[in-house]
Design a protein around this motif. Structure first.
Motif, PDB file in Angstrom:
ATOM      1  N   ALA A 132      -3.562  -3.855   8.777  1.00  0.00           N
ATOM      2  CA  ALA A 132      -2.360  -3.230   8.228  1.00  0.00           C
ATOM      3  C   ALA A 132      -2.665  -1.856   7.666  1.00  0.00           C
ATOM      4  N   GLY A 133      -3.854  -1.699   7.097  1.00  0.00           N
ATOM      5  CA  GLY A 133      -4.259  -0.409   6.570  1.00  0.00           C
ATOM      6  C   GLY A 133      -4.398   0.654   7.636  1.00  0.00           C
ATOM      7  N   ALA A 134      -4.663   0.242   8.884  1.00  0.00           N
ATOM      8  CA  ALA A 134      -4.727   1.200   9.976  1.00  0.00           C
ATOM      9  C   ALA A 134      -3.351   1.803  10.236  1.00  0.00           C
ATOM     10  N   ALA A 135      -2.320   0.950  10.155  1.00  0.00           N
ATOM     11  CA  ALA A 135      -0.958   1.453  10.335  1.00  0.00           C
ATOM     12  C   ALA A 135      -0.594   2.421   9.223  1.00  0.00           C
ATOM     13  N   VAL A 136      -0.937   2.070   7.980  1.00  0.00           N
ATOM     14  CA  VAL A 136      -0.630   2.947   6.848  1.00  0.00           C
ATOM     15  C   VAL A 136      -1.405   4.255   6.965  1.00  0.00           C
ATOM     16  N   ALA A 137      -2.673   4.190   7.341  1.00  0.00           N
ATOM     17  CA  ALA A 137      -3.489   5.402   7.474  1.00  0.00           C
ATOM     18  C   ALA A 137      -2.918   6.325   8.540  1.00  0.00           C
ATOM     19  N   ALA A 138      -2.485   5.750   9.658  1.00  0.00           N
ATOM     20  CA  ALA A 138      -1.899   6.566  10.716  1.00  0.00           C
ATOM     21  C   ALA A 138      -0.568   7.162  10.271  1.00  0.00           C
ATOM     22  N   GLN A 139       0.219   6.393   9.521  1.00  0.00           N
ATOM     23  CA  GLN A 139       1.482   6.908   9.004  1.00  0.00           C
ATOM     24  C   GLN A 139       1.237   8.064   8.042  1.00  0.00           C
ATOM     25  N   VAL A 140       0.274   7.891   7.145  1.00  0.00           N
ATOM     26  CA  VAL A 140      -0.060   8.938   6.182  1.00  0.00           C
ATOM     27  C   VAL A 140      -0.592  10.170   6.915  1.00  0.00           C
ATOM     28  N   GLY A 141      -1.431   9.940   7.902  1.00  0.00           N
ATOM     29  CA  GLY A 141      -2.011  11.051   8.652  1.00  0.00           C
ATOM     30  C   GLY A 141      -0.985  11.854   9.420  1.00  0.00           C
ATOM     31  N   SER A 142       0.172  11.253   9.701  1.00  0.00           N
ATOM     32  CA  SER A 142       1.215  11.952  10.451  1.00  0.00           C
ATOM     33  C   SER A 142       1.865  13.061   9.652  1.00  0.00           C
ATOM     34  N   SER A 201       0.824  -1.210   0.000  1.00  0.00           N
ATOM     35  CA  SER A 201       0.000   0.000   0.000  1.00  0.00           C
ATOM     36  C   SER A 201       0.854   1.255   0.000  1.00  0.00           C
ATOM     37  N   THR A 202       1.918   1.243   0.794  1.00  0.00           N
ATOM     38  CA  THR A 202       2.816   2.393   0.820  1.00  0.00           C
ATOM     39  C   THR A 202       3.450   2.586  -0.550  1.00  0.00           C
ATOM     40  N   GLY A 203       3.778   1.474  -1.209  1.00  0.00           N
ATOM     41  CA  GLY A 203       4.346   1.547  -2.545  1.00  0.00           C
ATOM     42  C   GLY A 203       3.384   2.138  -3.562  1.00  0.00           C
ATOM     43  N   ALA A 222       3.859   1.080  18.221  1.00  0.00           N
ATOM     44  CA  ALA A 222       4.303   2.447  18.491  1.00  0.00           C
ATOM     45  C   ALA A 222       5.488   2.819  17.613  1.00  0.00           C
ATOM     46  N   ASP A 223       6.401   1.864  17.401  1.00  0.00           N
ATOM     47  CA  ASP A 223       7.562   2.124  16.557  1.00  0.00           C
ATOM     48  C   ASP A 223       7.177   2.345  15.100  1.00  0.00           C
ATOM     49  N   ARG A 224       6.076   1.740  14.673  1.00  0.00           N
ATOM     50  CA  ARG A 224       5.657   1.876  13.276  1.00  0.00           C
ATOM     51  C   ARG A 224       5.081   3.251  12.968  1.00  0.00           C
ATOM     52  N   LEU A 225       4.623   3.957  13.992  1.00  0.00           N
ATOM     53  CA  LEU A 225       3.916   5.207  13.770  1.00  0.00           C
ATOM     54  C   LEU A 225       4.847   6.395  13.984  1.00  0.00           C
ATOM     55  N   PRO A 226       5.032   7.232  12.972  1.00  0.00           N
ATOM     56  CA  PRO A 226       5.908   8.395  13.110  1.00  0.00           C
ATOM     57  C   PRO A 226       5.397   9.397  14.143  1.00  0.00           C
ATOM     58  N   ALA A 227       4.077   9.450  14.339  1.00  0.00           N
ATOM     59  CA  ALA A 227       3.466  10.345  15.323  1.00  0.00           C
ATOM     60  C   ALA A 227       2.415   9.560  16.090  1.00  0.00           C
ATOM     61  N   HIS A 228       2.256   9.901  17.366  1.00  0.00           N
ATOM     62  CA  HIS A 228       1.307   9.174  18.214  1.00  0.00           C
ATOM     63  C   HIS A 228       0.074  10.006  18.541  1.00  0.00           C
ATOM     64  N   ASP A 286      -9.953  13.727   2.217  1.00  0.00           N
ATOM     65  CA  ASP A 286     -10.697  14.323   3.329  1.00  0.00           C
ATOM     66  C   ASP A 286     -10.907  13.313   4.450  1.00  0.00           C
ATOM     67  N   LEU A 287     -10.997  12.051   4.082  1.00  0.00           N
ATOM     68  CA  LEU A 287     -11.243  10.975   5.048  1.00  0.00           C
ATOM     69  C   LEU A 287     -10.272   9.842   4.807  1.00  0.00           C
ATOM     70  N   LEU A 288      -9.663   9.360   5.884  1.00  0.00           N
ATOM     71  CA  LEU A 288      -8.822   8.166   5.847  1.00  0.00           C
ATOM     72  C   LEU A 288      -9.517   7.076   6.653  1.00  0.00           C
ATOM     73  N   VAL A 289      -9.607   5.876   6.076  1.00  0.00           N
ATOM     74  CA  VAL A 289     -10.177   4.719   6.772  1.00  0.00           C
ATOM     75  C   VAL A 289      -9.132   3.615   6.760  1.00  0.00           C
ATOM     76  N   GLY A 290      -8.783   3.097   7.938  1.00  0.00           N
ATOM     77  CA  GLY A 290      -7.764   2.067   8.009  1.00  0.00           C
ATOM     78  C   GLY A 290      -8.224   0.839   8.764  1.00  0.00           C
ATOM     79  N   THR A 291      -7.935  -0.321   8.191  1.00  0.00           N
ATOM     80  CA  THR A 291      -8.255  -1.594   8.829  1.00  0.00           C
ATOM     81  C   THR A 291      -7.014  -2.466   8.871  1.00  0.00           C
TER      82      THR A 291
END
Length: 276
Positions: free
Chosen positions: A46-56, A21-23, A129-135, A39-44
């Motif tokens: 592994a997608g939750a990790a990607v959505a949180a990373q993108v949102g950071s 997904s990141t690719g 926690a390590d996977r997410l650039p921001a908490h 406008d909206l990010l939805v993550g499930t």
């Protein structure tokens, strides 16, 4: 969300799914179409990790480089001698044959998840926690899905829920019988993928929905068919699926699953017209 809003929905798929997904996102951005301005990010899951990373707000180039450079990757854990992915899939198939009602099936899976011996909860949380650039929750709307392991009910976390972002992502990534369920407000939660691999129905009301679906459990197309907005779905090609291997949770699949840019390159013009 207005009818003209745009949603980016990111489905589950293990460590390989995160890389793929990141690719895709990085590949599209490199070609001039950055869909992370949704406008909206939805993550499930592994997608939750990607959505949180993108949102950071972390640049996609940096997020993508993490998938290739071990020095930039988060710590990883191996499951603690429990059933492997193939055995768990067999269990899910058996339970699905025994339970026609989706809610009953989720409760049956939840019972197995609650009883499973897994790695310590604090160690697993540290990996997330390590996977997410921001908490901190981003200012824009981000929905993270999880399933109540006891009742089988869907829970959707956002910045108004009062739940820590790391805990929300950890719950969404808590693959039943592999990783520990996550306690939040006195309730234990498991992977949001127990309801749907993408939970794309949460994007209802958006005029345009871009879905990245590393895996499809049969619910995705049915949910897409019910959406009133326009939907474009991006799925792995055969080469990417082969690269995922039999165990997309294996950290080694992170590098092997980085074929997402091919999807971006192959559909750039089509997706750019849809998004812009």
């Amino acid at each position: 969300m207005s009818d003209n809003g745009r949603a980016l929905v990111l489905g589950g798929g293990g460590v390989a799914g995160i890389a793929w997904s990141t690719g895709v996102l990085a590949g599209l951005a490199d070609e001039g179409t950055d869909v992370t301005d949704a406008d909206l990010l939805v993550g499930t899951s592994a997608g939750a990790a990607v959505a949180a990373q993108v949102g950071s707000g972390t640049p996609l180039k940096e997020l993508f480089e993490r998938q290739a450079d071990p020095r930039l990757q988060s710590r990883e854990l191996s499951p603690s001698g429990g059933p492997g992915v193939e055995e768990i899939l067999e269990t899910w198939t058996q339970l699905a044959a025994e339970h026609d009602d989706p809610a009953e099936l989720r409760r049956a899976i939840g019972a197995r998840a609650l009883a499973a011996g897994t790695v310590p909860e604090d160690e697993r949380r540290a990996v997330i926690a390590d996977r997410l650039p921001a908490h901190e929750w981003p200012a824009r709307r981000l929905l993270i899905t999880a399933v109540n392991a006891l009742t089988g009910e869907l829970r959707v976390f956002d910045r108004e829920s009062g739940v820590d972002l790391v805990d929300a992502v950890a719950a969404s990534c808590a693959v039943p019988m592999i990783w520990p369920t996550v306690p939040i407000d006195g309730v234990r939660y498991m992977d949001g993928g127990a309801r749907s691999a993408a939970n794309v129905d949460l994007a209802e009301g958006c005029g345009r929905v871009l879905l990245l679906a590393p895996l499809d459990d049969g619910t995705v197309d049915a949910q897409v068919a019910e959406l009133t907005g326009r939907v474009e779905a991006v799925r792995p090609d055969e080469a990417s699926l082969a690269a995922f291997g039999a165990d997309p949770l294996n950290p080694s699949s992170r590098t092997r699953g980085r074929g997402g840019p091919r999807a971006g390159t192959g559909r750039r013009a089509e997706l750019a017209a849809f998004w812009d």
